[in-house]
Design an enzyme around this catalytic site. Structure first.
Site, PDB file in Angstrom:
ATOM      1  N   ASP A  40     -29.800  48.387  30.516  1.00 50.73           N
ATOM      2  CA  ASP A  40     -29.335  49.433  29.471  1.00 50.73           C
ATOM      3  C   ASP A  40     -30.234  50.758  29.304  1.00 50.73           C
ATOM      4  OD1 ASP A  40     -31.151  47.771  27.956  1.00 50.73           O
ATOM      5  OD2 ASP A  40     -30.369  48.470  26.273  1.00 50.73           O
ATOM      6  N   GLU A  45     -41.371  47.236  32.104  1.00 54.16           N
ATOM      7  CA  GLU A  45     -41.527  48.418  31.170  1.00 54.16           C
ATOM      8  C   GLU A  45     -42.400  49.618  31.824  1.00 54.16           C
ATOM      9  OE1 GLU A  45     -39.651  49.392  28.822  1.00 54.16           O
ATOM     10  OE2 GLU A  45     -38.659  47.898  28.202  1.00 54.16           O
ATOM     11  N   HIS A  69     -36.774  58.377  27.770  1.00 51.89           N
ATOM     12  CA  HIS A  69     -35.658  58.985  26.929  1.00 51.89           C
ATOM     13  C   HIS A  69     -35.715  60.275  26.785  1.00 51.89           C
ATOM     14  CE1 HIS A  69     -36.493  54.859  24.357  1.00 51.89           C
ATOM     15  NE2 HIS A  69     -36.395  54.615  25.808  1.00 51.89           N
ATOM     16  N   HIS A  75     -34.699  45.545  31.572  1.00 51.59           N
ATOM     17  CA  HIS A  75     -33.454  45.707  31.078  1.00 51.59           C
ATOM     18  C   HIS A  75     -32.634  46.830  31.729  1.00 51.59           C
ATOM     19  CE1 HIS A  75     -34.607  49.650  29.344  1.00 51.59           C
ATOM     20  NE2 HIS A  75     -35.853  49.197  29.299  1.00 51.59           N
ATOM     21  N   GLU A 116     -32.004  45.887  25.470  1.00 53.79           N
ATOM     22  CA  GLU A 116     -33.560  46.304  24.906  1.00 53.79           C
ATOM     23  C   GLU A 116     -33.525  47.530  24.012  1.00 53.79           C
ATOM     24  OE1 GLU A 116     -37.503  47.616  24.905  1.00 53.79           O
ATOM     25  OE2 GLU A 116     -35.721  48.706  26.009  1.00 53.79           O
ATOM     26  N   GLU A 117     -32.894  48.455  24.637  1.00 55.18           N
ATOM     27  CA  GLU A 117     -32.486  49.792  23.781  1.00 55.18           C
ATOM     28  C   GLU A 117     -31.839  49.649  22.667  1.00 55.18           C
ATOM     29  OE1 GLU A 117     -34.718  51.820  24.844  1.00 55.18           O
ATOM     30  OE2 GLU A 117     -34.871  51.895  26.914  1.00 55.18           O
ATOM     31  N   ASP A 125     -37.110  54.676  32.612  1.00 52.89           N
ATOM     32  CA  ASP A 125     -36.990  53.616  31.697  1.00 52.89           C
ATOM     33  C   ASP A 125     -35.613  52.964  31.751  1.00 52.89           C
ATOM     34  OD1 ASP A 125     -37.356  51.596  29.667  1.00 52.89           O
ATOM     35  OD2 ASP A 125     -37.442  53.234  28.083  1.00 52.89           O
TER      36      ASP A 125
END
Length: 377
Positions: A68, A162, A350, A66, A133-134, A99
């Protein structure tokens, strides 16, 4: 600057806060077109989805990820601006550095190197990138997999980039995940004066006991493939803001990460039973959101190839884990695709000052390239 680091920095500069892509996939698409890939865009619900293939024979190996990222939070908590990639010593900082723009960059460069050296490789090589995805993840990989099903395209093997590693690159791969079930509990009574609690049931007090039961409950001890089920309260809202008013409404949000010892229905029944003792003057209602069921990939040639390559390149014998949060593998594995999640260290995902080891960018690209080579050369 290495080509993997350069691409990763280019991706970090793009403020692709979910579900935005901010040009990440266009950048990648141009590079893939130059390699001879057939590149398509499957936008849905404001989400960008990239699907690209090289070759049209079986087997089909796909790299998924991903573009995003999660929101950055308070800017003053970042040492450097989150969308200005910063190399400080051995580390690359920026939102998405861990990530998973690092994983995306390593994938793209690995694919470029392999196809340039093996333009007539056997089988097919695919790329699936989404910008959802997020977020709620309903218009991203899930949507693309539906399109592929309609086209009768079956993916044999899939590597999801991931961040899977724990302490050193390659020490852990994910072969499945627990399910995720979120409940939002609304409790409604009436407001009153705090000096006369006998006249007004307090919704907060009424819900403390059942919530404590759920929070302290041992749901199971896990099993051969999965960690124990967990229950976590994530948000609580109540009160009028005044210190002399009994609150009349309470909203509590909680989440289950559950294994195959439970179903969403069994967890919901347990919550309902815990709430059954609440004062009947308090009206309770729960809305549920299931974002994924527990899944376990079949394990065959891709899994063994990944283990063998990691042992050769990094010296690690990776643990095969189903831990961590949800991932888009939950939309891929149910189709029968053998799937492995392999990426960078997940320690700073994150977080403020998210970062990745610069040297791992190149190492992971080498790992990905060798996996492709062993499966498609």
């Amino acid at each position: 600057m290495s080509e993997v680091l350069e691409l990763c920095c280019e991706l970090i500069r793009r403020e692709s806060i979910t579900p935005e892509d901010d040009g990440c996939q266009d950048l990648i698409a141009k590079r893939l077109v130059a390699l001879g890939f057939n590149v398509e865009s499957f936008p849905a619900g404001g989400v960008s989805n990239l699907w690209a293939t090289h070759g049209n024979a079986e087997p089909l190996l796909v790299f998924a990820g991903h573009t995003d990222v999660v929101p950055v939070g308070s800017l003053d908590r970042w040492t450097n601006p989150p969308f200005e990639p910063t190399v400080d010593g051995k580390l690359l900082y920026g939102r998405g550095a861990c990530d998973m723009k690092s994983g995306v960059a390593s994938m793209v460069v690995a694919i470029e190197r392999f196809v340039q050296q093996n333009p007539q490789h056997r089988g097919s090589l695919g790329v699936l990138f989404t910008s959802d995805e997020e977020g709620i993840a309903t218009h991203g990989t899930k949507h693309v997999m539906q399109v592929l099903k309609q086209r009768k395209i079956d993916i044999d093997w899939c590597v999801v980039g991931e961040p899977s590693s724990s302490k050193t690159l390659g020490d852990t791969i994910r072969v499945g995940r627990r399910g995720s079930l979120t409940g939002t509990l609304s409790a409604k009574g009436t407001i009153g004066h705090v000096a006369y609690p006998e006249l007004t049931p307090n919704v907060v007090h009424e819900l403390v006991a059942p919530l404590e039961i759920l929070a302290k409950k041992e749901w199971d001890q896990g099993n051969e493939h999965f960690q124990p089920t967990t229950f976590q309260i994530s948000n609580i809202h109540a009160g009028t803001g005044a210190d002399n008013v009994i609150p009349g409404e309470l909203e509590v949000q909680f989440n289950f990460r559950f294994n195959t010892e439970h179903s969403p229905e069994s967890l919901q029944r347990t919550v309902d039973d815990a709430l059954s003792a609440v004062n009947p003057k308090i009206h309770t209602e729960i809305t549920w959101w299931q974002s994924g069921l527990p899944f376990l990939s079949r394990q065959g040639i891709l899994t063994q190839t990944t283990i063998d390559v990691l042992q050769d390149v990094t010296g690690c014998s990776p643990a095969q884990s189903t831990g961590g949060g949800t991932s888009d593998a939950r939309f891929i594995v149910p189709t029968g695709t053998e799937t492995v999640e392999l990426g960078h260290l997940n320690v700073t995902a994150h977080k403020y000052d998210e970062h990745v080891l610069v040297e791992d960018l190149e190492v992971l690209a080498q790992v990905y390239e060798r996996i492709i080579g062993r499966l498609l050369r």
